[in-house]
Each structure stands twice: as C-alpha cells, then as structure tokens.
Design a protein around this motif. Structure first.
Motif, PDB file in Angstrom:
ATOM      1  N   PRO A 153       0.812  -1.220   0.000  1.00 35.17           N
ATOM      2  CA  PRO A 153       0.000   0.000   0.000  1.00 35.17           C
ATOM      3  C   PRO A 153       0.848   1.275   0.000  1.00 35.17           C
ATOM      4  O   PRO A 153       0.440   2.293  -0.583  1.00 35.17           O
ATOM      5  N   LYS A 154       2.015   1.223   0.623  1.00 37.80           N
ATOM      6  CA  LYS A 154       2.885   2.407   0.629  1.00 37.80           C
ATOM      7  C   LYS A 154       3.467   2.665  -0.756  1.00 37.80           C
ATOM      8  O   LYS A 154       3.624   3.823  -1.159  1.00 37.80           O
ATOM      9  N   ILE A 155       3.767   1.602  -1.482  1.00 37.63           N
ATOM     10  CA  ILE A 155       4.244   1.773  -2.856  1.00 37.63           C
ATOM     11  C   ILE A 155       3.157   2.443  -3.696  1.00 37.63           C
ATOM     12  O   ILE A 155       3.418   3.378  -4.461  1.00 37.63           O
ATOM     13  N   ARG A 156       1.919   1.988  -3.528  1.00 39.38           N
ATOM     14  CA  ARG A 156       0.805   2.597  -4.263  1.00 39.38           C
ATOM     15  C   ARG A 156       0.636   4.067  -3.884  1.00 39.38           C
ATOM     16  O   ARG A 156       0.412   4.926  -4.754  1.00 39.38           O
ATOM     17  N   ARG A 157       0.755   4.342  -2.598  1.00 40.12           N
ATOM     18  CA  ARG A 157       0.617   5.727  -2.147  1.00 40.12           C
ATOM     19  C   ARG A 157       1.768   6.584  -2.676  1.00 40.12           C
ATOM     20  O   ARG A 157       1.550   7.736  -3.081  1.00 40.12           O
ATOM     21  N   ALA A 158       2.962   6.039  -2.700  1.00 36.31           N
ATOM     22  CA  ALA A 158       4.107   6.780  -3.231  1.00 36.31           C
ATOM     23  C   ALA A 158       3.889   7.115  -4.699  1.00 36.31           C
ATOM     24  O   ALA A 158       4.143   8.240  -5.142  1.00 36.31           O
ATOM     25  N   ARG A 159       3.413   6.142  -5.471  1.00 35.18           N
ATOM     26  CA  ARG A 159       3.142   6.402  -6.893  1.00 35.18           C
ATOM     27  C   ARG A 159       2.075   7.469  -7.046  1.00 35.18           C
ATOM     28  O   ARG A 159       2.174   8.350  -7.918  1.00 35.18           O
ATOM     29  N   GLU A 160       1.059   7.442  -6.194  1.00 33.36           N
ATOM     30  CA  GLU A 160      -0.006   8.450  -6.246  1.00 33.36           C
ATOM     31  C   GLU A 160       0.556   9.841  -5.959  1.00 33.36           C
ATOM     32  O   GLU A 160       0.221  10.813  -6.648  1.00 33.36           O
ATOM     33  N   LEU A 161       1.406   9.951  -4.953  1.00 37.37           N
ATOM     34  CA  LEU A 161       1.989  11.245  -4.612  1.00 37.37           C
ATOM     35  C   LEU A 161       2.873  11.764  -5.739  1.00 37.37           C
ATOM     36  O   LEU A 161       2.860  12.964  -6.056  1.00 37.37           O
ATOM     37  N   ILE A 162       3.647  10.885  -6.346  1.00 35.71           N
ATOM     38  CA  ILE A 162       4.507  11.287  -7.471  1.00 35.71           C
ATOM     39  C   ILE A 162       3.657  11.773  -8.637  1.00 35.71           C
ATOM     40  O   ILE A 162       3.949  12.804  -9.257  1.00 35.71           O
ATOM     41  N   ARG A 163       2.590  11.041  -8.905  1.00 37.88           N
ATOM     42  CA  ARG A 163       1.700  11.416 -10.011  1.00 37.88           C
ATOM     43  C   ARG A 163       1.021  12.757  -9.725  1.00 37.88           C
ATOM     44  O   ARG A 163       0.946  13.634 -10.600  1.00 37.88           O
ATOM     45  N   ASN A 164       0.542  12.935  -8.512  1.00 34.46           N
ATOM     46  CA  ASN A 164      -0.154  14.177  -8.160  1.00 34.46           C
ATOM     47  C   ASN A 164       0.767  15.379  -8.189  1.00 34.46           C
ATOM     48  O   ASN A 164       0.333  16.500  -8.479  1.00 34.46           O
ATOM     49  N   ALA A 165       2.043  15.152  -7.871  1.00 33.98           N
ATOM     50  CA  ALA A 165       3.018  16.242  -7.880  1.00 33.98           C
ATOM     51  C   ALA A 165       3.573  16.500  -9.274  1.00 33.98           C
ATOM     52  O   ALA A 165       4.338  17.456  -9.468  1.00 33.98           O
ATOM     53  N   ASP A 166       3.180  15.644 -10.234  1.00 34.06           N
ATOM     54  CA  ASP A 166       3.707  15.732 -11.599  1.00 34.06           C
ATOM     55  C   ASP A 166       5.232  15.749 -11.569  1.00 34.06           C
ATOM     56  O   ASP A 166       5.884  16.515 -12.280  1.00 34.06           O
ATOM     57  N   ALA A 167       5.784  14.889 -10.714  1.00 30.28           N
ATOM     58  CA  ALA A 167       7.237  14.850 -10.515  1.00 30.28           C
ATOM     59  C   ALA A 167       7.877  13.755 -11.363  1.00 30.28           C
ATOM     60  O   ALA A 167       7.314  12.678 -11.539  1.00 30.28           O
ATOM     61  N   SER A 168       9.049  14.061 -11.887  1.00 29.71           N
ATOM     62  CA  SER A 168       9.806  13.075 -12.663  1.00 29.71           C
ATOM     63  C   SER A 168      10.704  12.295 -11.706  1.00 29.71           C
ATOM     64  O   SER A 168      11.920  12.496 -11.648  1.00 29.71           O
ATOM     65  N   VAL A 169      10.082  11.434 -10.929  1.00 32.82           N
ATOM     66  CA  VAL A 169      10.781  10.689  -9.875  1.00 32.82           C
ATOM     67  C   VAL A 169      10.605   9.201 -10.109  1.00 32.82           C
ATOM     68  O   VAL A 169       9.485   8.717 -10.266  1.00 32.82           O
ATOM     69  N   TRP A 170      11.717   8.477 -10.136  1.00 32.09           N
ATOM     70  CA  TRP A 170      11.653   7.020 -10.224  1.00 32.09           C
ATOM     71  C   TRP A 170      11.242   6.464  -8.877  1.00 32.09           C
ATOM     72  O   TRP A 170      11.607   6.997  -7.826  1.00 32.09           O
ATOM     73  N   LEU A 171      10.502   5.354  -8.903  1.00 30.02           N
ATOM     74  CA  LEU A 171      10.060   4.708  -7.673  1.00 30.02           C
ATOM     75  C   LEU A 171      10.721   3.325  -7.592  1.00 30.02           C
ATOM     76  O   LEU A 171      10.377   2.410  -8.343  1.00 30.02           O
ATOM     77  N   GLN A 172      11.670   3.200  -6.685  1.00 23.77           N
ATOM     78  CA  GLN A 172      12.462   1.984  -6.552  1.00 23.77           C
ATOM     79  C   GLN A 172      12.002   1.157  -5.362  1.00 23.77           C
ATOM     80  O   GLN A 172      11.600   1.710  -4.333  1.00 23.77           O
ATOM     81  N   VAL A 173      12.078  -0.164  -5.504  1.00 25.60           N
ATOM     82  CA  VAL A 173      11.836  -1.068  -4.385  1.00 25.60           C
ATOM     83  C   VAL A 173      13.072  -1.938  -4.194  1.00 25.60           C
ATOM     84  O   VAL A 173      13.745  -2.313  -5.150  1.00 25.60           O
ATOM     85  N   ASP A 174      13.351  -2.255  -2.939  1.00 27.39           N
ATOM     86  CA  ASP A 174      14.560  -2.998  -2.595  1.00 27.39           C
ATOM     87  C   ASP A 174      14.253  -3.924  -1.425  1.00 27.39           C
ATOM     88  O   ASP A 174      13.862  -3.459  -0.354  1.00 27.39           O
ATOM     89  N   GLY A 175      14.425  -5.242  -1.658  1.00 26.89           N
ATOM     90  CA  GLY A 175      14.239  -6.204  -0.584  1.00 26.89           C
ATOM     91  C   GLY A 175      13.276  -7.307  -0.943  1.00 26.89           C
ATOM     92  O   GLY A 175      12.084  -7.050  -1.134  1.00 26.89           O
TER      93      GLY A 175
END
Length: 222
Positions: A153-175
């Motif tokens: 759910p945090k990954i989904r929320r992070a993607r939502e925040l990036i999308r809403n901010a119209d930010a060019s940010v990669w979303l990485q997962v590790d583990g």
C-alpha cells in the motif's frame, strides 16, 4: 513507465566481483551497491574505496544506497567520485534537503529511502528535491530477506503522490524482489527494482535479469 533492473552486488561473490559485475552488464540497467556501516544497520559491507575501484571497471552506472549514519557528511563524496545515483535514508539524514542538493550538484541522481515503517506522506514535500524514491520492502541490513507485503500500500501511495506532484521521480523497491514478488511491486507502481539473490543466486544472472524485467513489464501492461 520504463522498467529498470538494478542487481545488488550484496549477493554477489566478493572474491570475483569484477566477473560478477560483467555477468549482468549486458542485461541490467544499474549496479546496486549497498553501503552499510554497522551503525545505522547491523551489518558492515563496503565503502567509498570499493566504490571508487568499481567505477574503474564497471560497465554499468552505480546506484549507491547508503545505509549509514550521518549521510549528510558522507553522501556527497560518493557522487563526487562518480557514482551516478546516491540514495540516503530519511531516518538518518539531519539535513536532507541540503544533502540531496549536494548530491545533485556533484552530478548524481539524488535518492531518498524510506524504511518499511516510515510513512511516505511526510516526505511528499521533498519530491521536488529527489530523482528517485526508494521504498524498502524489507528491513535494511541483510540480503535474502522475505518480501514484506505490508509495504505494497505504501508503494501505491508513493506512486499516487509522485503522479499528483507531476514529478519526474523514479520509484524503486529494494528487498525480497524476485520472480514471485516483482509483479506485485510493478502493479503497485514501482519502476526500478533492486534484486540480489534473485539474480546472483541463479546460474545465469543475465537471464535472471531479463526474466524479472519481462515479468515487471507484463504486470504494468495489464
């Protein structure tokens, strides 16, 4: 959303490090380097001298993940020697904005990492200061851990925040990223995947990278 795979050398054979790097050179996008100090996390791995040596031989750009105390002091040096991406932990940084800007000023992509229990909403205002957000899907410190589904759910929320901010940010997962978990991460919105044992634990690391990429691409195409 372009899928990128970053094999972690934490799972590689350190006695054959140059060969292990070469084994994924034609398939991977980045080489993930876990820097641990036995203070912020209960493990000791490698540091700046090894990164400098890797930069001389690695055909892939280095993605340095600093799991260390006082990243404000040490992080810019990794960018200055040539690491193309440097990630600091929100939990360890005392002056994250200054440090992230210093990383960028030194010519590297700046990343911010969050431990599994760290809420992402508190760092939404920093999206303009970073090039990558790393959501840890295990507790940092050791490779080979089991993936924590509770982080999805945090990954989904992070993607939502990036999308809403119209930010060019990669979303990485590790583990715990593997053939069994990567599709769930991709569906949740991740686009950069760190994989250690899922790559270096296989007989053909390059083929493992390509398999993981295909699975993630299939998940995002649904």
């Amino acid at each position: 959303m372009a899928i990128q795979i970053s094999p972690s050398i934490l799972s590689a054979d350190f006695a054959r490090l140059a060969d292990e790097v070469e084994a994924v050179a034609g398939a991977a996008d980045w080489l993930h380097v876990d820097v641990m100090d036995n203070h912020f996390v209960p493990n000791l791995t490698l540091g700046l001298p090894v990164v400098e040596s890797l930069l001389k031989v690695a055909p892939l750009p280095l993605d340095c993940h600093l799991m260390i105390e006082d990243p404000d002091r040490w992080a810019p040096a990794y960018a200055e020697v040539g690491a193309q991406s440097v990630t600091i932990h929100a939990e360890a940084a005392k002056a994250p904005v200054r440090t992230l800007r210093a990383i960028r000023a030194a010519g590297a992509r700046a990343g911010l990492a969050l431990n599994p229990a760290t809420p992402v909403d508190g760092y939404a205002d920093l999206l303009g200061e970073i090039d990558m957000l790393l959501v840890m899907t295990v507790e940092p410190g050791f490779g080979g851990q089991k993936f924590l589904d509770l982080v999805l759910p945090k990954i989904r929320r992070a993607r939502e925040l990036i999308r809403n901010a119209d930010a060019s940010v990669w979303l990485q997962v590790d583990g715990g990223v593997s053939a069994e978990t990567i599709e769930r991460c991709a569906e949740a919105g991740a686009d950069v995947f760190v994989a250690g044992s899922a790559v270096y634990g296989e007989k053909d690391p390059a083929a493992a990278v390509e398999h993981l990429r295909a699975l993630a691409e299939r998940a995002t195409a649904r």
